[in-house]
Design a protein around this motif. Structure first.
Motif, PDB file in Angstrom:
ATOM      1  N   ASN A 228      42.828  67.246   7.147  1.00  0.00           N
ATOM      2  CA  ASN A 228      42.813  67.279   8.636  1.00  0.00           C
ATOM      3  C   ASN A 228      44.042  66.928   9.242  1.00  0.00           C
ATOM      4  O   ASN A 228      44.208  66.155  10.111  1.00  0.00           O
ATOM      5  CB  ASN A 228      41.780  66.153   8.885  1.00  0.00           C
ATOM      6  CG  ASN A 228      40.479  66.827   9.095  1.00  0.00           C
ATOM      7  OD1 ASN A 228      40.173  67.749   8.466  1.00  0.00           O
ATOM      8  ND2 ASN A 228      39.400  65.958   9.329  1.00  0.00           N
ATOM      9  N   ALA A 229      45.312  67.178   8.477  1.00  0.00           N
ATOM     10  CA  ALA A 229      46.629  67.075   8.762  1.00  0.00           C
ATOM     11  C   ALA A 229      47.017  67.909  10.009  1.00  0.00           C
ATOM     12  O   ALA A 229      48.226  67.831  10.477  1.00  0.00           O
ATOM     13  CB  ALA A 229      47.593  66.917   7.796  1.00  0.00           C
ATOM     14  N   GLY A 230      46.271  69.236   9.786  1.00  0.00           N
ATOM     15  CA  GLY A 230      46.733  70.116  10.754  1.00  0.00           C
ATOM     16  C   GLY A 230      47.507  71.524  10.001  1.00  0.00           C
ATOM     17  O   GLY A 230      48.253  72.228  10.589  1.00  0.00           O
ATOM     18  N   LYS A 231      47.378  71.622   8.703  1.00  0.00           N
ATOM     19  CA  LYS A 231      48.023  72.378   8.000  1.00  0.00           C
ATOM     20  C   LYS A 231      47.475  73.807   8.427  1.00  0.00           C
ATOM     21  O   LYS A 231      48.410  74.895   8.667  1.00  0.00           O
ATOM     22  CB  LYS A 231      47.920  72.214   6.523  1.00  0.00           C
ATOM     23  CG  LYS A 231      48.391  70.820   6.098  1.00  0.00           C
ATOM     24  CD  LYS A 231      48.420  70.971   4.621  1.00  0.00           C
ATOM     25  CE  LYS A 231      46.692  70.923   4.051  1.00  0.00           C
ATOM     26  NZ  LYS A 231      45.844  69.764   4.538  1.00  0.00           N
ATOM     27  N   SER A 232      46.318  74.248   8.369  1.00  0.00           N
ATOM     28  CA  SER A 232      45.783  75.244   8.604  1.00  0.00           C
ATOM     29  C   SER A 232      46.207  75.791  10.138  1.00  0.00           C
ATOM     30  O   SER A 232      46.223  77.117  10.501  1.00  0.00           O
ATOM     31  CB  SER A 232      44.206  75.475   8.513  1.00  0.00           C
ATOM     32  OG  SER A 232      43.991  75.327   6.946  1.00  0.00           O
ATOM     33  N   THR A 233      46.001  74.917  11.195  1.00  0.00           N
ATOM     34  CA  THR A 233      46.365  75.361  12.564  1.00  0.00           C
ATOM     35  C   THR A 233      47.807  75.752  12.555  1.00  0.00           C
ATOM     36  O   THR A 233      48.068  76.797  13.239  1.00  0.00           O
ATOM     37  CB  THR A 233      46.031  73.959  13.401  1.00  0.00           C
ATOM     38  OG1 THR A 233      44.652  73.626  13.346  1.00  0.00           O
ATOM     39  CG2 THR A 233      46.367  74.307  14.725  1.00  0.00           C
ATOM     40  N   LEU A 234      48.829  74.990  11.870  1.00  0.00           N
ATOM     41  CA  LEU A 234      49.941  75.248  11.927  1.00  0.00           C
ATOM     42  C   LEU A 234      50.405  76.687  11.122  1.00  0.00           C
ATOM     43  O   LEU A 234      51.059  77.502  11.497  1.00  0.00           O
ATOM     44  CB  LEU A 234      50.962  74.165  11.273  1.00  0.00           C
ATOM     45  CG  LEU A 234      52.357  74.716  10.956  1.00  0.00           C
ATOM     46  CD1 LEU A 234      53.226  74.840  12.336  1.00  0.00           C
ATOM     47  CD2 LEU A 234      52.922  73.292  10.395  1.00  0.00           C
ATOM     48  N   PHE A 235      49.467  77.001  10.044  1.00  0.00           N
ATOM     49  CA  PHE A 235      49.621  77.975   9.172  1.00  0.00           C
ATOM     50  C   PHE A 235      49.451  79.147  10.172  1.00  0.00           C
ATOM     51  O   PHE A 235      49.996  80.215  10.148  1.00  0.00           O
ATOM     52  CB  PHE A 235      48.890  77.749   8.181  1.00  0.00           C
ATOM     53  CG  PHE A 235      48.715  79.101   7.289  1.00  0.00           C
ATOM     54  CD1 PHE A 235      49.737  79.503   6.178  1.00  0.00           C
ATOM     55  CD2 PHE A 235      47.571  80.253   7.242  1.00  0.00           C
ATOM     56  CE1 PHE A 235      49.581  80.607   5.573  1.00  0.00           C
ATOM     57  CE2 PHE A 235      47.399  81.261   6.534  1.00  0.00           C
ATOM     58  CZ  PHE A 235      48.557  81.465   5.476  1.00  0.00           C
ATOM     59  N   ASN A 236      48.165  79.121  10.882  1.00  0.00           N
ATOM     60  CA  ASN A 236      47.872  80.247  11.733  1.00  0.00           C
ATOM     61  C   ASN A 236      48.831  80.727  12.809  1.00  0.00           C
ATOM     62  O   ASN A 236      49.097  81.816  13.254  1.00  0.00           O
ATOM     63  CB  ASN A 236      46.427  80.017  12.324  1.00  0.00           C
ATOM     64  CG  ASN A 236      45.333  80.136  11.275  1.00  0.00           C
ATOM     65  OD1 ASN A 236      45.478  80.533  10.215  1.00  0.00           O
ATOM     66  ND2 ASN A 236      44.244  79.512  11.642  1.00  0.00           N
ATOM     67  N   ALA A 237      49.491  79.518  13.378  1.00  0.00           N
ATOM     68  CA  ALA A 237      50.452  79.587  14.354  1.00  0.00           C
ATOM     69  C   ALA A 237      51.678  80.441  13.870  1.00  0.00           C
ATOM     70  O   ALA A 237      52.425  81.125  14.573  1.00  0.00           O
ATOM     71  CB  ALA A 237      50.644  78.238  14.852  1.00  0.00           C
ATOM     72  N   LEU A 238      52.170  80.016  12.732  1.00  0.00           N
ATOM     73  CA  LEU A 238      53.470  80.279  11.866  1.00  0.00           C
ATOM     74  C   LEU A 238      52.903  82.064  11.777  1.00  0.00           C
ATOM     75  O   LEU A 238      53.805  82.928  11.901  1.00  0.00           O
ATOM     76  CB  LEU A 238      53.652  79.849  10.633  1.00  0.00           C
ATOM     77  CG  LEU A 238      54.325  78.505  11.138  1.00  0.00           C
ATOM     78  CD1 LEU A 238      54.505  77.739   9.663  1.00  0.00           C
ATOM     79  CD2 LEU A 238      55.663  78.324  11.690  1.00  0.00           C
ATOM     80  N   VAL A 239      52.032  82.529  11.247  1.00  0.00           N
ATOM     81  CA  VAL A 239      51.704  83.848  10.811  1.00  0.00           C
ATOM     82  C   VAL A 239      51.016  84.643  11.958  1.00  0.00           C
ATOM     83  O   VAL A 239      50.836  85.645  11.835  1.00  0.00           O
ATOM     84  CB  VAL A 239      50.817  83.690   9.394  1.00  0.00           C
ATOM     85  CG1 VAL A 239      51.231  83.016   8.263  1.00  0.00           C
ATOM     86  CG2 VAL A 239      49.341  83.509   9.697  1.00  0.00           C
ATOM     87  N   GLU A 240      50.791  83.666  13.072  1.00  0.00           N
ATOM     88  CA  GLU A 240      50.284  84.657  14.208  1.00  0.00           C
ATOM     89  C   GLU A 240      48.901  85.298  13.962  1.00  0.00           C
ATOM     90  O   GLU A 240      49.011  86.432  14.401  1.00  0.00           O
ATOM     91  CB  GLU A 240      51.262  85.467  14.884  1.00  0.00           C
ATOM     92  CG  GLU A 240      52.400  84.666  15.167  1.00  0.00           C
ATOM     93  CD  GLU A 240      53.701  85.583  16.196  1.00  0.00           C
ATOM     94  OE1 GLU A 240      53.549  86.811  15.979  1.00  0.00           O
ATOM     95  OE2 GLU A 240      54.427  84.720  16.557  1.00  0.00           O
ATOM     96  N   THR A 241      47.962  84.633  13.351  1.00  0.00           N
ATOM     97  CA  THR A 241      46.671  85.267  12.802  1.00  0.00           C
ATOM     98  C   THR A 241      45.749  84.185  12.575  1.00  0.00           C
ATOM     99  O   THR A 241      46.267  83.325  12.008  1.00  0.00           O
ATOM    100  CB  THR A 241      46.867  86.398  12.127  1.00  0.00           C
ATOM    101  OG1 THR A 241      45.260  86.960  12.106  1.00  0.00           O
ATOM    102  CG2 THR A 241      46.975  85.943  10.683  1.00  0.00           C
ATOM    103  N   GLU A 242      44.634  84.372  12.771  1.00  0.00           N
ATOM    104  CA  GLU A 242      43.564  83.444  12.095  1.00  0.00           C
ATOM    105  C   GLU A 242      43.246  83.681  10.896  1.00  0.00           C
ATOM    106  O   GLU A 242      42.241  84.103  10.468  1.00  0.00           O
ATOM    107  CB  GLU A 242      42.454  83.441  13.110  1.00  0.00           C
ATOM    108  CG  GLU A 242      42.522  83.140  14.589  1.00  0.00           C
ATOM    109  CD  GLU A 242      42.647  81.611  14.686  1.00  0.00           C
ATOM    110  OE1 GLU A 242      42.280  80.969  14.144  1.00  0.00           O
ATOM    111  OE2 GLU A 242      43.880  81.405  15.670  1.00  0.00           O
ATOM    112  N   ALA A 243      44.215  83.382   9.928  1.00  0.00           N
ATOM    113  CA  ALA A 243      44.171  83.664   8.437  1.00  0.00           C
ATOM    114  C   ALA A 243      43.278  82.560   7.959  1.00  0.00           C
ATOM    115  O   ALA A 243      42.661  82.771   6.986  1.00  0.00           O
ATOM    116  CB  ALA A 243      45.507  83.964   7.991  1.00  0.00           C
ATOM    117  N   ALA A 244      43.511  81.441   8.311  1.00  0.00           N
ATOM    118  CA  ALA A 244      42.875  80.219   7.793  1.00  0.00           C
ATOM    119  C   ALA A 244      41.965  79.768   8.579  1.00  0.00           C
ATOM    120  O   ALA A 244      41.866  79.718   9.856  1.00  0.00           O
ATOM    121  CB  ALA A 244      43.973  79.165   7.593  1.00  0.00           C
TER     122      ALA A 244
END
Length: 432
Positions: A228-244
């Motif tokens: 719950n540190a926000g990793k997946s939200t940041l990941f999705n923002a960087l790759v610009e898709t809802e991958a996680a």
């Protein structure tokens, strides 16, 4: 006798034009029987192709006759520039397959013949393989430099210098039999050590260059931190898709997720990982945590979203405050970036910083970059030269020079194992 091979060397049909390549000793005979005559060498000619089996008209097309050895493969070659329909290509390939001495090519076989016939060396072939798989401008330019012989030319320079050193040692050994050489006097040429030093400096400059692997695989950025540190939200923002998948439940990400993207022509591989915690994790989550730690060990850069100062210390790491929009979230005093993937705050700055950092770590545009095999062999050359410098016995110095030359020969394929060649040329498509 070497078989004559053929294959479609352009994209899969349907297409505007489909190019079939033929290479080998029966290329002229195959073109003559299909087109009715052998065209003028190296000049595109219009021809009607017919099936030798029954005279069936196959296509009205352009053909090229390219006599060896001045061809891409070093062999007699021909090209058929067909209309790119599936039926046309299939009919022509079937007719060629029925001709005596012809067979369909294996993956990379055209390029392997070019290597075997001295048209390209191994380093150039590796560059060509990378060029075929290049997806970004940086990858293309680095691969093209290698394919066009940037490393090969440098290897020739090093090899000629080593041959000159070896010849000087042989001459010194011959003179060592003369009566006027005092006992205990070194028989090495006076300029031996300075020349070795110059060579080692030149080799070290290449060895210190950024490597090819991060360029091929993408600069690897691992997002790490507790649940719950926000990793997946940041990941999705960087790759610009809802991958996680993102959720408030701790331990939502239980495996390593990777996504390759190019940002302004720079290749990246972003890695989302399971939240790191010591207590409360189930069996599956513990496996994910172990994989997260392994992913961090392979990172080119870690974005640490956890408590300040608690991230891995053995890899390059940026402290990130990932919830700048949340007043209740704790903020790091030394964070490289304060951002919110939810609102977009700070994301543009993070992307710009990642691009600049990756460009510094990747080969400069147009520079040839060493892969793992090439780096290992050049390291062996430098090590052999350093050993030669500390030898007083010219025979031992000469042996170290021989080992250095052997490593250089392996680098460009003058000495190579079949297994290694099979692996390399197996990376190519069938028509290359």
């Amino acid at each position: 006798m070497t078989d004559t091979i053929f294959a479609l060397s352009s994209g899969q049909p349907p297409a505007g034009i489909a190019v079939i390549r033929i290479s080998g000793p029966d290329a002229a005979a195959a073109l003559t029987v299909m087109a009715g005559k052998l065209p003028t060498p190296r000049r595109a000619s219009l021809a009607t192709l017919a099936d030798p089996a029954d005279g069936t008209h196959l296509d009205r097309t352009m053909v090229l006759w390219l006599p060896g050895p001045g061809t891409a493969t070093g062999e007699d070659s021909a090209e058929l520039h067909l209309h790119g329909g599936r039926a046309v290509v299939a009919a022509v390939e079937a007719a060629l397959a029925r001709l005596p001495g012809l067979r369909r090519a294996q993956p990379g076989e055209f390029t392997r013949r070019a290597f075997a016939n001295g048209r390209i060396d191994l380093a150039e072939a590796e560059g060509l393989a990378d060029l075929l798989s290049a997806e970004t401008e940086l990858q293309r330019r680095a691969a093209l430099a290698m394919a066009e012989g940037a490393l090969s030319r440098q290897v020739d320079h090093w090899r000629n210098a080593l041959l000159s050193l070896s010849a000087a040692i042989e001459a010194a050994l011959d003179f060592s039999d003369e009566d006027d050489v005092e006992e205990g006097e070194s028989h090495l040429p006076a300029d031996f050590n300075p020349t070795c030093t110059t060579l080692v400096i030149s080799l070290d400059k290449w060895l210190l260059r950024p490597r090819a692997e991060p360029l091929k695989e993408g600069f690897r950025v691992v997002l790490a931190g507790p649940p719950n540190a926000g990793k997946s939200t940041l990941f999705n923002a960087l790759v610009e898709t809802e991958a996680a998948i993102t959720a408030a439940e701790p331990g939502t990400t239980r495996d390593v997720l990777t996504h390759a993207v190019a940002i302004e022509g720079v290749p990246f591989t972003f890695v989302d990982t399971a939240g790191l915690r010591n207590e409360g994790a189930g069996e599956i989550e513990r496996i994910g945590i172990a994989r997260a730690r392994a992913a961090a060990e392979r990172a080119d850069l870690i974005l640490w979203l956890g408590p300040e100062g608690e991230g891995p210390q053995d890899r390059p790491l940026w402290e990130v405050s990932a919830r700048a929009d949340d007043p209740a979230a704790s903020h790091k005093s030394s964070a490289a970036h304060h951002l919110s993937a939810q609102t977009g705050q700070g994301m543009a700055d993070l992307r710009r910083a990642l691009i600049a950092h990756a460009r510094d770590a990747l080969p400069a545009p147009g520079d040839a970059a060493l892969n793992q095999r090439q780096h290992r062999l050049l390291s062996n050359v430098a090590d052999s030269l350093r050993l030669a410098q500390i030898e007083q016995d010219p025979l031992l110095a000469a042996e170290n020079l021989r080992l250095a030359r052997r490593a250089l020969d392996a680098l460009v394929g003058r000495t190579s194992t079949e297994d290694m060649l099979d692996t390399l040329f197996g990376r190519f498509c069938i028509g290359k």
